[in-house]
Design an enzyme around this catalytic site. Sequence first.
Site, short mmCIF file in Angstrom:
data_model
loop_
_atom_site.label_atom_id
_atom_site.label_comp_id
_atom_site.label_asym_id
_atom_site.label_seq_id
_atom_site.Cartn_x
_atom_site.Cartn_y
_atom_site.Cartn_z
N THR A 29 -23.96 22.99 45.45
CA THR A 29 -24.93 23.34 44.41
C THR A 29 -25.21 24.85 44.40
O THR A 29 -25.01 25.54 45.39
CB THR A 29 -26.26 22.59 44.61
OG1 THR A 29 -26.61 22.71 45.99
CG2 THR A 29 -26.15 21.14 44.25
N HIS B 67 -9.61 29.51 28.32
CA HIS B 67 -10.13 30.84 27.97
C HIS B 67 -9.52 31.95 28.84
O HIS B 67 -8.71 31.69 29.71
CB HIS B 67 -11.65 30.82 28.07
CG HIS B 67 -12.27 29.92 27.01
ND1 HIS B 67 -13.26 30.34 26.15
CD2 HIS B 67 -12.01 28.64 26.66
CE1 HIS B 67 -13.59 29.36 25.34
NE2 HIS B 67 -12.85 28.30 25.63
N ARG C 277 -39.29 29.12 40.96
CA ARG C 277 -38.86 29.63 42.29
C ARG C 277 -37.79 30.72 42.23
O ARG C 277 -37.65 31.47 43.18
CB ARG C 277 -38.44 28.49 43.20
CG ARG C 277 -37.19 27.77 42.77
CD ARG C 277 -36.70 26.84 43.86
NE ARG C 277 -37.32 25.53 43.79
CZ ARG C 277 -36.73 24.41 44.21
NH1 ARG C 277 -35.53 24.47 44.75
NH2 ARG C 277 -37.34 23.25 44.12
C1 LIG Z 1 -16.76 30.52 19.97
C2 LIG Z 1 -17.11 29.51 21.03
N1 LIG Z 1 -18.39 29.40 21.43
C3 LIG Z 1 -18.76 28.53 22.38
C4 LIG Z 1 -17.83 27.71 23.00
C5 LIG Z 1 -18.29 26.75 24.04
O1 LIG Z 1 -17.79 27.03 25.31
P1 LIG Z 1 -17.72 25.86 26.41
O2 LIG Z 1 -16.51 25.05 26.10
O3 LIG Z 1 -17.60 26.59 27.71
O4 LIG Z 1 -18.95 25.07 26.32
C6 LIG Z 1 -16.48 27.77 22.61
C7 LIG Z 1 -15.51 26.88 23.24
O5 LIG Z 1 -14.36 27.02 23.24
C8 LIG Z 1 -16.11 28.69 21.58
O6 LIG Z 1 -14.85 28.78 21.17
#
Ligand SMILES: Cc1ncc(COP(=O)(O)O)c(C=O)c1O
Length: 401
Positions: free
Chosen positions: A31, A191, A222
Amino acid sequence: MNKYIYPLVDNPFRKKDLDKAIKVIKTRRITMSTNVNAFEKQFSKKINNKYSTMTNSGSSANLLAFQCLINPYRKKRLKRGDEVLIPALCWSTSLWPIIQSGLKPIFVDVDINNLNININDMERKLTNKTKAIMLVHVLGNCTNMKLLLKLKNKYNLTLIEDTCESLGSKYKNNFLGTFGEFSTFSFYTSHQISSGEGGMISCKSKDDYEIIKSLRSHGWSRDLSIHDKIAKQNKHLDEKFIFYNSGYNLRPTEISAVIASSQFKDLNKFKKEKNLVRDQIVKKFRDNILINNYLKITNATKNCDPFWFGIPMILSKKINRNKFVNLINKQGIETRPIISGNFTKQPAIKKYLKTIKYKLPNADLINENGFFIGIPFNKMSNNLSNKICDIFVKNLKISKL
Ligand SMILES: Cc1ncc(COP(=O)(O)O)c(C=O)c1O
């Protein structure tokens, strides 16, 4: 085995990333703890954004940005019904936190050349209720940030940069995600860097940072710098369990933090390698007359130095997009829509918003004729790039309308 010769994503984890994760598992402290803290500092230092808070996803980071903006502890907070501009070409969780926070999204069309928010349309959509811009940097590219910031400053708008697809990209030598009051990032598998699941929210104000940290963890006090003060004011409570704000549990694990940190150290290297793969494919495509006639590959915006997330392209209206995409999928090239296409076309919109009357022609065109291929590898053979090119040529010929 992956059925694609050119998938959207390949295995993003290296042995050294996984070794770090295994080491954490063996400590039995999974965690959120010191590794998350260390990664947040490492991230802030490199991106040059003062306060960073790691989350379990980019979606959670977007939720925290809007929940912070409406939070009663915030001095200048947004109120129910305030309008937020957002490009129609967006991800679902770029949009929903706006609605979930009682704010009103106003969809703006995009620029067909760079896929990002269209500044002229943005200016047309401004009203005296407009209070913020949810900017989405698309697949590593951005809009003309100079003009955008001019509007932001002129109309005193709060800027949230959804940088979930654009970590490592720069505009005039500054990282995307350093221009707004808030910026969000995703470390989901496909990504620029990945920890499987994970995200980050950065902000410039210490007050916002404190609100975000509390919201991330149940609303308790906290983790806050003013915790001692709060504890003194609440002597009737156990100081570890003082609930100072509303809250969620959007925390990441130590495992995600060490994997993300290990990948983040190589952000520049990844950027160089993946952009090179893109350049190889793009060159092959541009040198081919038929592909050039029927396919428009998105270019980087002037002054933007992208870390490309993929290779977005728009087919000519003379090509049947669905037929073409199905064929190349079957022949080993994986594709997907550009973000979620024009999000106002999604069925969920009808349930939550009144009919959208204004037109979004460029987002429509991208919805109907756009798609992207990934950059799954950090090296590309000449053989494979020739093969991809051949598959495109062959199927463009038979997908003409
Ligand atoms: C432009 C954009 N915003 C937000 C997200 C959300 O990211 P996550 O998949 O990490 O929740 C994505 C996901 O690919 C995205 O392309």
